[in-house]
Design an enzyme around this catalytic site. Structure first.
Site, short mmCIF file in Angstrom:
data_model
loop_
_atom_site.label_atom_id
_atom_site.label_comp_id
_atom_site.label_asym_id
_atom_site.label_seq_id
_atom_site.Cartn_x
_atom_site.Cartn_y
_atom_site.Cartn_z
N LEU A 15 58.63 43.95 32.36
CA LEU A 15 59.72 44.31 31.48
C LEU A 15 60.88 44.79 32.34
CD1 LEU A 15 59.57 45.89 28.03
CD2 LEU A 15 61.33 46.65 29.62
N HIS B 110 57.58 55.85 38.12
CA HIS B 110 58.92 55.78 38.71
C HIS B 110 59.96 56.10 37.64
CE1 HIS B 110 62.41 54.15 40.80
NE2 HIS B 110 61.68 54.03 41.90
#
Length: 337
Positions: free
Chosen positions: A126, A230
């Protein structure tokens, strides 16, 4: 507005741009023209196949800004990983070390190399252009593939997982890789990450240590990033966690990113989706935001728009009907966005 559709070969330059912008850490979407072209070819074959049970099919979708007709995002689904080579992960578990004589009983966290996700469906890649990382675009792109799974459940397994991008800096430094992986692979994280995305993964099985890795033996900065997401993936992670995905103790072998999983039928969008006829919505101020899809396999389309549920189906604005290429009476599928 936005539209999600299957990828085509004409989208290759846009995919290259998105892959380069995505940077390091997304191994299933490498910034490699030949590999991306192969992914498009594989996706097109998968959409065209008659499937009765999942195999090595892979489906890739793009997000289109309909105001400019520009590709601004992509995502995908692997029907089943680990078919040709095992899909490796670390499973976090505990090892008990005890001495009754000294009255010491220690439970020590350890990383066990496994391929528990082999034979399982996976959501992949994505990636959204930075200028379009708004809630509508991100949610639409993420959830469109769930509507596709709901439409074609025979093509996917009943368990599904996602690897979230792990902690590394813009220069490709990963504290976890630096503490562990580089000693066995003799290369930096950036190169290992790239090779994992573009080459046969046999090298992983050949080089990875087979014995448990005791977490306390790793440097503190490496321990601190195990399971950490992240910051660039936090928004997509929130969408998935809200859907019902959960962390169950698996991390990536390269950067120790979180792997989250769910039973497919329990995911919010899949469990709540409905199908019926497209109707015309006359009052455009009415209705909550929905994700709406139409079309069969190669002609699959999904968009986000205001709509109103009726007993006979879902009432859509004419502009929404045009984006989906449907007319009143056509079969559509939808869920709350």
């Amino acid at each position: 507005m936005y539209l999600v559709r299957p990828v085509d070969f004409a989208d290759l330059p846009a995919l290259e741009r998105l892959a380069q912008q995505a940077g390091i850490g997304i191994t299933n979407f490498p910034a490699n023209r030949d590999r991306l072209n192969d992914k498009i070819a594989s996706s097109r074959r998968s959409f065209q196949m008659d499937v009765v049970q999942p195999g090595d099919e892979s489906y890739l979708f793009v997000l289109v800004d309909t105001s400019t007709d520009e590709i601004v995002g992509c995502c995908g689904i692997d029907a089943m990983v680990g078919i040709e080579t095992p899909f490796y992960s670390y499973r976090i578990d505990e090892v008990v070390h005890a001495s009754p004589q000294l009255q010491i009983h220690n439970r020590i966290p350890a990383l066990f190399l496994c391929h528990d996700y082999s034979g399982t469906s996976r959501l992949i890649a994505l990636v959204v252009d930075k200028a379009h990382q708004n809630q509508t675009a991100m949610s639409l792109l993420s959830k469109a593939r769930l509507l596709f799974i709901a439409r074609y459940p025979e093509r996917f397994t009943k368990r599904i997982f996602v690897e979230l991008r792990g902690e590394s800096d813009k220069h490709g430094y990963s504290a976890f890789w630096d503490a562990l992986g580089k000693h066995f692979f003799s290369m930096d994280f950036q190169k290992a990450d790239y090779l994992s995305g573009v080459s046969n993964k046999h090298f992983i099985a050949d080089l990875m240590p087979r014995y448990p890795i005791y977490v306390p033996t790793l440097p503190e900065n490496a321990q601190d990033v195990i399971g950490v997401i992240h910051e660039d993936s936090s928004q997509s992670a929130d969408i998935l966690l809200d859907e019902g995905f959960e962390f169950r103790g698996y991390v990536d072998i390269f950067d120790a990113d979180s792997t989250i999983e769910a039973r497919t039928e329990s995911l919010k969008t899949i469990a709540s989706q409905k199908s019926g006829k497209a109707l015309t919505l006359t009052d455009t101020s009415k209705g909550p935001m929905h994700i709406i899809s139409a079309g069969h396999l190669e002609s699959f389309r999904a968009t986000a728009a205001r709509a109103e549920y009726q007993a006979a189906g879902l009432s859509l604005e004419e502009a929404t009907q045009e984006r989906l290429a449907v007319s009143p009476g056509h079969r559509i599928q939808w869920a709350k966005l």
